[in-house]
Write an enzyme that holds these catalytic residues in place. Sequence first.
Site, PDB file in Angstrom:
ATOM      1  CG  HIS A 362      48.198  24.437 -12.974  1.00 23.27           C
ATOM      2  ND1 HIS A 362      48.889  23.663 -12.445  1.00 23.27           N
ATOM      3  CD2 HIS A 362      47.161  24.712 -12.004  1.00 23.27           C
ATOM      4  CE1 HIS A 362      48.741  23.190 -11.183  1.00 23.27           C
ATOM      5  NE2 HIS A 362      47.508  23.561 -10.979  1.00 23.27           N
ATOM      6  CE  LYS A 553      56.309  17.404 -24.006  1.00 24.80           C
ATOM      7  NZ  LYS A 553      56.429  17.853 -22.634  1.00 24.80           N
ATOM      8  NE  ARG A 554      45.583  17.284 -24.665  1.00 28.19           N
ATOM      9  CZ  ARG A 554      44.420  17.270 -24.348  1.00 28.19           C
ATOM     10  NH1 ARG A 554      43.852  16.502 -23.296  1.00 28.19           N
ATOM     11  NH2 ARG A 554      43.413  17.917 -25.118  1.00 28.19           N
ATOM     12  CE  LYS A 559      51.492  20.759 -23.711  1.00 32.61           C
ATOM     13  NZ  LYS A 559      52.078  20.624 -22.249  1.00 32.61           N
ATOM     14  CB  THR A 661      54.671  16.710 -14.349  1.00 30.57           C
ATOM     15  OG1 THR A 661      53.479  16.623 -15.358  1.00 30.57           O
ATOM     16  CG2 THR A 661      54.494  17.823 -13.348  1.00 30.57           C
ATOM     17  CE  LYS A 665      54.334  12.426 -14.383  1.00 29.11           C
ATOM     18  NZ  LYS A 665      53.075  12.911 -15.033  1.00 29.11           N
TER      19      LYS A 665
END
Length: 817
Positions: A362, A553-554, A559, A661, A665
């Site tokens: 992952h 998100k985290r 990110k 992911t 969504k």
Amino acid sequence: MVGSVPLRPGAVRQALVDRLERSLGKSLAQATRRDIYDALSLAVREELAERWIATCNRVEKARVKRVCYLSMEFLLGRSLVNALSSFDNGLIDEVRDTLRTLGHELEQVAAEEEDPGLGNGGLGRLAACFLDSLATLGYAATGYGIRYDYGIFTQVIDPEGAQREVASSWLAQHNFWERGYGGVRYRVRFGGRCQSMRDQDGRIRHEWVETQDVWAVGYDLLIPGNRSPTVNHLRLWSGRGIIPFRIEAFNAGNYAGAVSEQIDAKNLSRVLYPDDSTPQGKELRFKQQYFFVSASLQDLLTQHLADRRPLKELPHAIAIQLNDTHPAMTIVELMHLLVDIHGVEWADAWQITREVCSYTNHTLLPEALETWPVSLFERLLPRHLQIIYQINRDFLEEVSSRYPQDLERRRRMSLINEDGDRRVRMAYLSVIGSHRINGVAKLHSRLMQETIFADFAQMWPERFTNVTNGIAVRRWLKQANPGLAALLTEKLGSAWENDLEDLERLKWAVDDVEFQQRFRAIKLANKQRLADTIERLLDVRVNPEALFDVQVKRIHEYKRQLLNLLYVVVRYLRILDDPAANLVPRVVIIAGKAAPGYHMAKSIIKLINNVAHTINNDARIADKLKLCFLPDYDVSLAQEIMPAADLSQQISTAGMEASGTGNMKLSLNGALTIGTLDGANIEICEAVGRDNIFIFGMTEQEVVARRAQGYSPVRVMQANSELKRALEKIDSGYFTPGNISDSRVVTDRLLSDGEHFMVLADFDAYAAAQEEVDALFAQPQEWTRKSVLNALSMGPFSSDRSITEYANNIWSIKPVL
Ligand code: 26Y
């Protein structure tokens, strides 16, 4: 004693009253909202239990192959509405109506349930989506993990804007969704020493003796399939002392000593990812991994043997999926159980192990590639270390025969990293012991084969594959967005729930004005609901007509929440420059947790909150811009945010987000993506079409090339005056008057030479893409057209599709139905 009135259409009220009176000892008049939740949950659970027993019987009779999904994380979200809405008989509508007559709203009753946070992020939620799809598609599957007393912390934002972590126990109130109360248990051993001897046939047998043991007790959570007779289970292990209480010690006044064994054992399942910055923390994480792997394997072997099937048939009965390397000890423990306990020959055991196991990677981030010191194995799992050495000897022999004389390759590929303190490479162990190794999006799977596993992919190309992630349509559309779900069902029937590709049939509606209007009205209602939540949580009022721009998100540098934040500051300064300018009003919504030990991520949260505080209280800005950091992001909050988003921010440095992911969504709920060509964004772009997504920034190859040239953020800043001004504003302490160093750690990092995530390098392209977003949002009909198109194009991103690929190409399993 269970209730006698089953929860069936026409009998919802009686079923509720029955559970209230007979199980909880309350009259309807006395019942609180919590009592209603309890009674309803009891009734629903009984329905599931019945289906679960039937599923077990079918599986046993048909002797179908079963998947065991091993994961340190499962982020299930709440169970009540999920279970109710899975029933095929419209029961949920009657429940909603009945509760209303009793003065309750189903959504509020459902919110009585603590969201079980047994995971961190994407990997854990993926595991939950996969369990949903496995049950829906009718596959026999068991999830295996740990029943943490305390899952992920509750995130609280203090008055200074910083994250504080508070322990939250999902088990503080009775948990109706568990079955078994510790009915199954296995002994898990640690420590001791190894001895070898010859048996009657002259074969060497290895024994592991003088160990310190604990019980792993199993608790089952039932996993219903949507409109499917299948109910599977997730078995979670909890630690218990073999001798829970020493009465002699207690009577001698040694109260702590009397329960110390119990406490040590329970510590194994106390928390998710205990801080591993101390040696004790490292050891605990190591023990957790072995604890749940050993219990799970003992469980599946026990069942296999109880079915009177020989061990050599194991690959026809069981497929084990390793969700990243956290359960990598599976490879060694299975060898130990087969060879040492069940007397299987080494070579046969190895073949069985490899045929049974497969591994999903992952992440390519080096800090997440686990290794464990050889010394930990020596002390806690001495027999397993011998087995690892034997696996490594056999493997390196194979390497040598394939690549004679290539000592450097042997060193690179060895299971043991010999540089510095000797360590076991858990990812390599997972690769060597698996018949399939997959990444989670096309780009990630390619990079995985070109970088971290290049030597292995060269040696065994046929073992490497891709399965792009997906999401459970039930939770992320049917339950999260009932308005849109009803519209889709009105137009198409409900087949889309279990076959997302069916949405393609609605593509004509993209240009249909009436459909667009209804779609837009649903989005607005969802935004209104989120606006209410924002006001409740932050005491900030936002305009539901504004563009809802979402990054959830985290919190991690890769990110790039900071890219988002820099642009927010630029917009803020633009508004101050020209308050009369006609700008598209925006509500920028950010949510996510930072790892407790990740200082930069925590500084980012603090800065976001400080900027938010300044902007939201600046009267000159009014509705034109709001910045909202929503605390304590979890599955339930995600279910509220996704349906209310207009814009989905997926802006990681290319090559770093394995898949993502949340991107799926958000798009499924009609958000347009602004994103880099990273992870599954690339495949989302292919599915929705380049004209219906805002792609910007460096490609993965460009990132590599730019880094090789030597990246200088200062030079980038000098070339863009708006960016420079925003950075200076932050650096000046404007947003953090109390403490200038709070913002300076962040600006220093962004401007440091070679800054690894290259935030500034993508700023120009990002700002330009954001201008395109504004221009499109100013044309509501065009925006809605693209929004509808996004939602209807998400067919390929259902986790049903992912699971079908795993089933056919990795597990070789068939449904029980
Ligand atoms: C033990 C520790 C080092 C560790 C703990 C948790 C390492 C990694 C993780 C979790 C990783 C994770 O959640 N990865 C995410 O998996 C998603 C599902 O495949 C991807 O969509 C997402 O891109 C990836 O970051």
